[in-house]
Design an enzyme around this catalytic site. Structure first.
Site, PDB file in Angstrom:
ATOM      1  N   ASN A   1       7.926  -8.429  -7.386  1.00 27.34           N
ATOM      2  CA  ASN A   1       6.674  -8.007  -6.761  1.00 27.34           C
ATOM      3  C   ASN A   1       6.217  -9.110  -5.800  1.00 27.34           C
ATOM      4  O   ASN A   1       6.042 -10.264  -6.198  1.00 27.34           O
ATOM      5  CB  ASN A   1       5.620  -7.777  -7.864  1.00 27.34           C
ATOM      6  CG  ASN A   1       4.288  -7.346  -7.299  1.00 27.34           C
ATOM      7  OD1 ASN A   1       3.782  -7.943  -6.357  1.00 27.34           O
ATOM      8  ND2 ASN A   1       3.701  -6.319  -7.878  1.00 27.34           N
TER       9      ASN A   1
ATOM     10  N   HIS B   1       1.805 -11.376  -3.896  1.00 27.45           N
ATOM     11  CA  HIS B   1       1.139 -12.681  -3.778  1.00 27.45           C
ATOM     12  C   HIS B   1       1.572 -13.455  -2.541  1.00 27.45           C
ATOM     13  O   HIS B   1       0.861 -14.349  -2.095  1.00 27.45           O
ATOM     14  CB  HIS B   1       1.338 -13.498  -5.055  1.00 27.45           C
ATOM     15  CG  HIS B   1       0.571 -12.903  -6.196  1.00 27.45           C
ATOM     16  ND1 HIS B   1      -0.800 -12.950  -6.263  1.00 27.45           N
ATOM     17  CD2 HIS B   1       0.973 -12.194  -7.269  1.00 27.45           C
ATOM     18  CE1 HIS B   1      -1.210 -12.314  -7.344  1.00 27.45           C
ATOM     19  NE2 HIS B   1      -0.158 -11.845  -7.966  1.00 27.45           N
TER      20      HIS B   1
ATOM     21  N   HIS C   1       2.329  -3.371  -3.969  1.00 26.06           N
ATOM     22  CA  HIS C   1       1.178  -2.547  -4.322  1.00 26.06           C
ATOM     23  C   HIS C   1       0.319  -2.417  -3.073  1.00 26.06           C
ATOM     24  O   HIS C   1      -0.302  -3.389  -2.641  1.00 26.06           O
ATOM     25  CB  HIS C   1       0.403  -3.217  -5.464  1.00 26.06           C
ATOM     26  CG  HIS C   1      -0.753  -2.410  -5.970  1.00 26.06           C
ATOM     27  ND1 HIS C   1      -1.514  -2.807  -7.043  1.00 26.06           N
ATOM     28  CD2 HIS C   1      -1.287  -1.232  -5.556  1.00 26.06           C
ATOM     29  CE1 HIS C   1      -2.456  -1.911  -7.280  1.00 26.06           C
ATOM     30  NE2 HIS C   1      -2.351  -0.953  -6.383  1.00 26.06           N
TER      31      HIS C   1
ATOM     32  N   ARG D   1      -2.835  -1.486  -1.892  1.00 23.89           N
ATOM     33  CA  ARG D   1      -4.142  -1.178  -2.485  1.00 23.89           C
ATOM     34  C   ARG D   1      -5.036  -0.475  -1.483  1.00 23.89           C
ATOM     35  O   ARG D   1      -4.913  -0.665  -0.268  1.00 23.89           O
ATOM     36  CB  ARG D   1      -4.823  -2.473  -2.958  1.00 23.89           C
ATOM     37  CG  ARG D   1      -4.101  -3.167  -4.093  1.00 23.89           C
ATOM     38  CD  ARG D   1      -4.921  -4.342  -4.601  1.00 23.89           C
ATOM     39  NE  ARG D   1      -6.001  -3.895  -5.445  1.00 23.89           N
ATOM     40  CZ  ARG D   1      -6.006  -3.959  -6.773  1.00 23.89           C
ATOM     41  NH1 ARG D   1      -4.993  -4.490  -7.415  1.00 23.89           N
ATOM     42  NH2 ARG D   1      -7.026  -3.519  -7.468  1.00 23.89           N
TER      43      ARG D   1
ATOM     44  N   ARG E   1      -6.061  -5.521   0.366  1.00 21.80           N
ATOM     45  CA  ARG E   1      -6.382  -6.955   0.233  1.00 21.80           C
ATOM     46  C   ARG E   1      -5.148  -7.847   0.397  1.00 21.80           C
ATOM     47  O   ARG E   1      -5.284  -9.009   0.730  1.00 21.80           O
ATOM     48  CB  ARG E   1      -7.057  -7.240  -1.106  1.00 21.80           C
ATOM     49  CG  ARG E   1      -6.156  -7.103  -2.310  1.00 21.80           C
ATOM     50  CD  ARG E   1      -6.822  -7.584  -3.570  1.00 21.80           C
ATOM     51  NE  ARG E   1      -7.851  -6.674  -4.026  1.00 21.80           N
ATOM     52  CZ  ARG E   1      -8.281  -6.633  -5.286  1.00 21.80           C
ATOM     53  NH1 ARG E   1      -7.783  -7.476  -6.176  1.00 21.80           N
ATOM     54  NH2 ARG E   1      -9.201  -5.786  -5.669  1.00 21.80           N
TER      55      ARG E   1
ATOM     56  N   GLU F   1       3.928   0.688  -5.528  1.00 21.16           N
ATOM     57  CA  GLU F   1       2.839   0.847  -6.518  1.00 21.16           C
ATOM     58  C   GLU F   1       1.619   1.339  -5.784  1.00 21.16           C
ATOM     59  O   GLU F   1       1.267   0.794  -4.730  1.00 21.16           O
ATOM     60  CB  GLU F   1       2.492  -0.535  -7.090  1.00 21.16           C
ATOM     61  CG  GLU F   1       2.979  -0.801  -8.456  1.00 21.16           C
ATOM     62  CD  GLU F   1       2.469  -2.160  -8.908  1.00 21.16           C
ATOM     63  OE1 GLU F   1       1.272  -2.458  -8.769  1.00 21.16           O
ATOM     64  OE2 GLU F   1       3.300  -2.928  -9.382  1.00 21.16           O
TER      65      GLU F   1
ATOM     66  N   THR G   1      -4.217  -5.549 -11.510  1.00 19.89           N
ATOM     67  CA  THR G   1      -4.273  -4.307 -12.285  1.00 19.89           C
ATOM     68  C   THR G   1      -4.661  -4.617 -13.725  1.00 19.89           C
ATOM     69  O   THR G   1      -4.038  -5.458 -14.366  1.00 19.89           O
ATOM     70  CB  THR G   1      -2.890  -3.614 -12.257  1.00 19.89           C
ATOM     71  OG1 THR G   1      -2.406  -3.613 -10.920  1.00 19.89           O
ATOM     72  CG2 THR G   1      -2.991  -2.196 -12.776  1.00 19.89           C
TER      73      THR G   1
ATOM     74  N   GLU H   1       6.286   2.721 -16.814  1.00 22.41           N
ATOM     75  CA  GLU H   1       6.321   1.261 -16.806  1.00 22.41           C
ATOM     76  C   GLU H   1       5.351   0.810 -17.889  1.00 22.41           C
ATOM     77  O   GLU H   1       4.142   1.085 -17.807  1.00 22.41           O
ATOM     78  CB  GLU H   1       5.921   0.683 -15.450  1.00 22.41           C
ATOM     79  CG  GLU H   1       5.966  -0.852 -15.471  1.00 22.41           C
ATOM     80  CD  GLU H   1       5.717  -1.507 -14.128  1.00 22.41           C
ATOM     81  OE1 GLU H   1       6.054  -0.915 -13.087  1.00 22.41           O
ATOM     82  OE2 GLU H   1       5.181  -2.638 -14.128  1.00 22.41           O
TER      83      GLU H   1
ATOM     84  N   HIS I   1       3.914  -6.950 -15.880  1.00 20.79           N
ATOM     85  CA  HIS I   1       2.571  -7.512 -15.781  1.00 20.79           C
ATOM     86  C   HIS I   1       2.440  -8.726 -16.693  1.00 20.79           C
ATOM     87  O   HIS I   1       2.580  -8.610 -17.905  1.00 20.79           O
ATOM     88  CB  HIS I   1       1.453  -6.517 -16.113  1.00 20.79           C
ATOM     89  CG  HIS I   1       0.192  -6.843 -15.370  1.00 20.79           C
ATOM     90  ND1 HIS I   1      -0.611  -7.891 -15.720  1.00 20.79           N
ATOM     91  CD2 HIS I   1      -0.368  -6.293 -14.271  1.00 20.79           C
ATOM     92  CE1 HIS I   1      -1.614  -7.970 -14.867  1.00 20.79           C
ATOM     93  NE2 HIS I   1      -1.488  -7.016 -13.981  1.00 20.79           N
TER      94      HIS I   1
HETATM   95  N1  PXP Z   1       3.672  -4.050 -12.738  1.00 17.63           N
HETATM   96  C1  PXP Z   1       2.481  -3.546 -12.304  1.00 17.63           C
HETATM   97  C2  PXP Z   1       2.220  -2.094 -12.491  1.00 17.63           C
HETATM   98  C3  PXP Z   1       1.537  -4.374 -11.673  1.00 17.63           C
HETATM   99  O1  PXP Z   1       0.371  -3.854 -11.247  1.00 17.63           O
HETATM  100  C4  PXP Z   1       1.849  -5.742 -11.489  1.00 17.63           C
HETATM  101  C5  PXP Z   1       0.862  -6.632 -10.788  1.00 17.63           C
HETATM  102  O2  PXP Z   1       0.663  -6.216  -9.491  1.00 17.63           O
HETATM  103  C6  PXP Z   1       3.089  -6.222 -11.938  1.00 17.63           C
HETATM  104  C7  PXP Z   1       3.965  -5.364 -12.577  1.00 17.63           C
HETATM  105  C8  PXP Z   1       3.487  -7.648 -11.758  1.00 17.63           C
HETATM  106  O3  PXP Z   1       2.630  -8.456 -12.494  1.00 17.63           O
HETATM  107  P1  PXP Z   1       2.693 -10.036 -12.351  1.00 17.63           P
HETATM  108  O4  PXP Z   1       2.295 -10.372 -10.950  1.00 17.63           O
HETATM  109  O5  PXP Z   1       1.732 -10.515 -13.363  1.00 17.63           O
HETATM  110  O6  PXP Z   1       4.116 -10.438 -12.634  1.00 17.63           O
END
Ligand code: PXP
Length: 248
Positions: free
Chosen positions: A7, A10, A43, A45, A49, A70, A101, A151, A190
């Site tokens: 992901n 960030h 994601h 959003r 953001r 996402e 999330t 998920e 997550h």
């Molecule tokens: N899965 C989902 C559905 C999420 O919303 C996120 C965070 O955006 C992640 C996985 C990844 O989480 P993390 O950044 O904490 O690894």
């Protein structure tokens, strides 16, 4: 063996902090794939953001692994997904004020509307995954919508104390088995980190882990020294005519 979805939200967060062009999450995805990412997750959003529409459009053209989009279950996002055609859509809950999330989607509380979206997306060839807490009631509701994937939310496991973690891992293990028995394929994510990922990766039937924050944090740790060295070289040994004659 579970695969790894990276992901990259960030990376976009850092870019948006300056409203500039770097770091570019699209370029960074090539590096993530070179590092072995089996998929890229973004994601998009509602408040834009971090990830922007332009990122999703370009990623669709450049990602050579799999692109997992996402998104919240809204009409706007459905339209974007149908146009972009990611390799998977993961539906997540979204609240404007949240930092990230929080909690899984309440699928059981909105089966009719989610069923309609799942059917529309899957009918156009996009597999849908629903991000839910590891609870049997939610898994049964996921099955009822016709979604092919879930998920599992690993946030509670990730935040559990040392004492509580075995019980949370057992919940994830049991939910994975229950989901598969219902005919659902299972991803999770997550809050997973370099310290807590292995027990989740080892769960029988777990197909893919989506991990973001800890990988971006680690990238800073392993990359900062080289980045400073490169800048110090420029500062201490500038070329004599770095602007190539544009000074006169
Ligand atoms: N899965 C989902 C559905 C999420 O919303 C996120 C965070 O955006 C992640 C996985 C990844 O989480 P993390 O950044 O904490 O690894």
């Amino acid at each position: 063996m579970a695969s790894l979805g990276v992901n990259i939200d960030h990376i976009a967060n850092v870019r948006q902090a300056r409203q500039t062009v770097e770091p570019d999450p699209v370029t960074m995805c090539l590096l993530a794939e070179l590092g072995g990412a089996d998929g890229i997750t973004v994601h998009l959003r509602e408040d834009r953001r971090h990830i922007q529409d332009r990122d999703v459009e370009l990623l669709r053209q450049t990602v050579r692994s799999r692109l997992n989009l996402e998104m919240a279950a809204t009409g706007e996002m459905q339209t974007i997904a149908l146009r972009i055609k990611p390799d998977m859509v993961t539906l997540v809950p979204e609240r404007r004020e949240e930092v990230t999330t929080e909690g899984g989607l309440d699928v059981a509380g909105q089966i009719p509307s989610l069923t309609s979206m799942v059917q529309t997306l899957q009918g156009s060839g996009i597999p849908v995954s629903l991000f839910v807490d590891p609870e049997l009631g939610q898994l049964k509701a996921c099955q009822a919508t016709g979604a092919r994937w879930v998920e599992l939310h690993t946030g509670t496991y990730a935040e559990a104390s040392w004492d509580e973690q075995p019980a949370e891992l057992a919940r994830l293990t049991e939910a994975t088995a229950q989901a598969r028995a219902l005919g659902l394929r299972v991803n999770a994510g997550h809050g997973l980190t370099y310290q807590n990922v292995e027990p989740v990766a080892a769960i029988e039937g777990m197909e893919e882990l989506n991990i973001g924050h800890t990988i971006v944090a680690r990238a800073l740790a392993v990359g900062l020294q080289a980045a400073v060295q490169e800048m110090r070289t420029l500062v201490q040994n500038p070329r004599r005519d770095p602007l190539f004659g544009r000074l006169n």
